[in-house]
Write an enzyme that holds these catalytic residues in place. Structure first.
Site, PDB file in Angstrom:
ATOM      1  N   GLN A   1       0.764  28.882 -11.851  1.00 25.97           N
ATOM      2  CA  GLN A   1       0.301  29.979 -11.351  1.00 25.97           C
ATOM      3  C   GLN A   1      -1.040  30.572 -11.063  1.00 25.97           C
ATOM      4  O   GLN A   1      -2.212  31.057 -10.988  1.00 25.97           O
ATOM      5  CB  GLN A   1       1.393  30.926 -11.289  1.00 25.97           C
ATOM      6  CG  GLN A   1       2.479  30.984 -11.018  1.00 25.97           C
ATOM      7  CD  GLN A   1       2.501  30.293  -8.998  1.00 25.97           C
ATOM      8  OE1 GLN A   1       2.070  31.055  -8.616  1.00 25.97           O
ATOM      9  NE2 GLN A   1       2.713  28.808  -9.119  1.00 25.97           N
TER      10      GLN A   1
ATOM     11  N   HIS B   1      -4.300  29.629  -9.575  1.00 33.50           N
ATOM     12  CA  HIS B   1      -4.405  29.861  -8.566  1.00 33.50           C
ATOM     13  C   HIS B   1      -5.489  31.115  -7.921  1.00 33.50           C
ATOM     14  O   HIS B   1      -6.365  31.097  -7.209  1.00 33.50           O
ATOM     15  CB  HIS B   1      -3.289  30.879  -7.484  1.00 33.50           C
ATOM     16  CG  HIS B   1      -2.475  29.967  -6.813  1.00 33.50           C
ATOM     17  ND1 HIS B   1      -2.510  29.254  -5.976  1.00 33.50           N
ATOM     18  CD2 HIS B   1      -0.812  29.739  -7.514  1.00 33.50           C
ATOM     19  CE1 HIS B   1      -1.365  28.926  -5.927  1.00 33.50           C
ATOM     20  NE2 HIS B   1      -0.325  28.998  -6.255  1.00 33.50           N
TER      21      HIS B   1
ATOM     22  N   GLU C   1       6.988  36.685  -8.478  1.00 37.88           N
ATOM     23  CA  GLU C   1       7.935  36.111  -6.750  1.00 37.88           C
ATOM     24  C   GLU C   1       8.164  35.326  -6.857  1.00 37.88           C
ATOM     25  O   GLU C   1       9.087  34.663  -6.603  1.00 37.88           O
ATOM     26  CB  GLU C   1       5.961  36.139  -6.612  1.00 37.88           C
ATOM     27  CG  GLU C   1       6.037  34.929  -5.511  1.00 37.88           C
ATOM     28  CD  GLU C   1       4.783  34.452  -5.315  1.00 37.88           C
ATOM     29  OE1 GLU C   1       3.878  34.079  -3.985  1.00 37.88           O
ATOM     30  OE2 GLU C   1       3.202  34.779  -6.664  1.00 37.88           O
ATOM     31  N   HIS C   2       8.204  33.916  -8.494  1.00 40.10           N
ATOM     32  CA  HIS C   2       8.518  32.971  -8.423  1.00 40.10           C
ATOM     33  C   HIS C   2       9.276  33.134 -10.391  1.00 40.10           C
ATOM     34  O   HIS C   2       8.862  34.007 -11.489  1.00 40.10           O
ATOM     35  CB  HIS C   2       8.054  31.629  -8.587  1.00 40.10           C
ATOM     36  CG  HIS C   2       6.470  31.461  -7.301  1.00 40.10           C
ATOM     37  ND1 HIS C   2       5.656  32.278  -7.310  1.00 40.10           N
ATOM     38  CD2 HIS C   2       6.878  31.195  -6.397  1.00 40.10           C
ATOM     39  CE1 HIS C   2       4.737  32.039  -6.675  1.00 40.10           C
ATOM     40  NE2 HIS C   2       5.641  31.105  -5.276  1.00 40.10           N
TER      41      HIS C   2
ATOM     42  N   ASP D   1       6.308  25.292  -3.478  1.00 48.19           N
ATOM     43  CA  ASP D   1       5.346  25.354  -2.688  1.00 48.19           C
ATOM     44  C   ASP D   1       5.197  24.507  -1.656  1.00 48.19           C
ATOM     45  O   ASP D   1       4.150  24.917  -0.048  1.00 48.19           O
ATOM     46  CB  ASP D   1       3.871  25.031  -3.670  1.00 48.19           C
ATOM     47  CG  ASP D   1       3.648  26.798  -4.561  1.00 48.19           C
ATOM     48  OD1 ASP D   1       4.313  28.048  -4.635  1.00 48.19           O
ATOM     49  OD2 ASP D   1       2.600  26.575  -5.585  1.00 48.19           O
TER      50      ASP D   1
ATOM     51  N   HIS E   1      25.076  65.839  25.540  1.00 51.96           N
ATOM     52  CA  HIS E   1      25.634  64.732  24.760  1.00 51.96           C
ATOM     53  C   HIS E   1      27.147  64.835  25.582  1.00 51.96           C
ATOM     54  O   HIS E   1      27.630  64.459  25.626  1.00 51.96           O
ATOM     55  CB  HIS E   1      25.181  64.807  23.727  1.00 51.96           C
ATOM     56  CG  HIS E   1      24.120  64.040  22.918  1.00 51.96           C
ATOM     57  ND1 HIS E   1      22.948  64.173  23.494  1.00 51.96           N
ATOM     58  CD2 HIS E   1      23.675  62.447  22.668  1.00 51.96           C
ATOM     59  CE1 HIS E   1      22.562  63.844  23.213  1.00 51.96           C
ATOM     60  NE2 HIS E   1      22.270  62.760  22.363  1.00 51.96           N
TER      61      HIS E   1
END
Length: 429
Positions: A259, A262, A327-328, A361, A420
């Protein structure tokens, strides 16, 4: 890389800082993005062409030059070597099979009084996908965004991909052909989001926009929400790992780096009750770091946003990870499924020593577009339902409204809504 223990006197302060890892200062760009959206909304293609020349550094002759011919996508696909083409097909098939299992159903239910209640599931008419382009190659992002839309039955898919300096990514084009994309445009950034949200003379208006992007793209998606639906506001990538004494240090180290490479803003966090393991992983990580092609990016990420936390127990480790809501999340323990019921917040959960995050991924099947920055507390991964909407179905018989109408009229009168109440009573009379 930061190594801390929950018994440290300043642990709370350091941990709270980790929780802000995904914060994006959208205020600093919201004015710029707001002006871009306004110009696209008011000027259409004219503004879009001007923005592309300014931000992507190439000058289209006219709006027609923004459209990518499906024949160009096919040529890119045909030019792939067989091994890569087979890999794309394998990924497509696995992603499709997984997302087909997510499809909700329409249903109709009848009761003894002759009433009918139900749900009608319908795809949106048109979806817009934002796929990063240029020198970066993200065919996997196109597969992960297009396939759920295809499975949902979306009538038309529009793809926007930036081409900085006029450079187009042929792997993305090949993936687009595999997905049967017919409308694809050379445009990026907030301008592309605005073009799909509002429509221009060339770019059709869509109903939902999905896909990853930088802070300008994320801010644009946030600002157009309501005009269209969006998947989520995604920030930098991140990984959390829970590990016990059975974990292999080399696996943990390289997965943390997977990660970090990235993005300089990415975060990688290992939590373990094993102090010796923590020290070993830190040593191995720095040895592996020097072997990476993107070493400088990964090094900055690890130094500024990476952490190894040593807890007193695994239960404490799990609770801290739930607060991070990564996230992961990799669970590298002897019996990972025993921990699963205790894990409340994570975008995607990777179970066991032989399930590295990168398998998700590309090719496992579940979607890799995931909530970041702790938003896994309330967001889900991109899925088929992002491209669907549900309509309620109600049909009352005369007997049926007779049975529940008085209660309905009473509630309406209590709220002071006379019409109504009368709307129901006139049928009871």
């Amino acid at each position: 890389m930061l190594l801390i223990k929950t018994t440290d006197g300043d642990f709370k302060k350091k941990f709270e800082k980790l929780l802000t890892r995904g914060a994006m200062d959208m205020d600093q760009v919201s004015g710029i993005v707001g002006e871009i959206l306004k110009e696209i909304r008011e000027e259409g293609d004219t503004a879009l062409l001007r923005h592309i020349e300014k931000f992507d550094r190439w000058k289209p002759e006219n709006a027609t030059a923004l459209t990518i011919d499906p024949a160009e996508m096919k040529r890119a696909y045909d030019a792939l070597d067989r091994e890569l083409r087979d890999a794309l097909h394998l990924a497509y098939d696995r992603i499709e099979a997984y997302h087909e299992k997510q499809m909700p159903r329409s249903w109709i239910d009848f009761d003894e009084a002759g009433n009918t209640l139900g749900q009608k599931v319908t795809p949106v008419d048109r979806a817009g996908l934002y796929i990063p382009g240029g020198k970066a190659a993200y065919p996997s992002s196109l597969l992960m965004n297009a396939i759920p839309a295809i499975v949902a039955g979306v009538g038309e898919i529009v793809v926007a991909t930036p081409t900085p300096d006029g450079e187009i990514n042929h792997l993305v084009l090949a993936a687009a052909h595999l997905c049967g994309i017919e409308k694809m445009f050379r445009m990026g950034g907030a301008s592309a989001v605005a073009a799909m949200a509002y429509g221009t003379e060339t770019v059709p208006k869509v109903d939902v926009i999905t896909g990853p992007g930088n802070i300008f793209v994320a801010t644009a998606k946030k600002l157009v929400y309501g005009e269209v639906n969006i998947d989520m506001i995604a920030g930098p990538s991140e990984i959390g790992i829970l590990a016990d004494g059975t974990a292999i240090p080399e696996y943990l180290a390289i997965d943390l780096l997977s990660q970090a490479e990235h993005d300089e803003m990415a975060s990688s966090i290992l939590i373990t009750p094993e102090a010796e393991l923590a020290e070993t992983v830190r040593e191995v990580l720095y040895l592996e770091l020097g072997k990476l092609e993107r070493e400088m990016i990964a090094r900055k990420s690890i130094e500024e946003r990476g952490a190894i936390i040593v807890t007193e127990t695994m239960e404490e480790a799990i609770e801290l990870m739930n607060r991070i809501a990564p996230e992961h999340l990799e669970v590298m323990t002897a019996n990972p499924f025993e921990l699963l019921p205790k894990i409340r917040h994570a975008g995607a959960i990777f179970m066991g020593h032989f399930t590295p995050e990168p398998i998700g991924d590309y090719i496992a099947g579940p979607n890799h577009t995931l909530p970041t920055g702790g938003t896994a507390r309330f967001y889900s991964p991109l899925n088929v339902e992002n491209f669907l909407k549900k309509s309620s179905i109600i049909a009352m018989s005369e007997t049926g409204i007779g049975a529940i109408g008085e209660a309905c009229a009473l509630l309406a009168r209590t709220e002071g809504l006379t019409a109504h109440e009368r709307s129901v009573r006139i049928r009871l009379e």
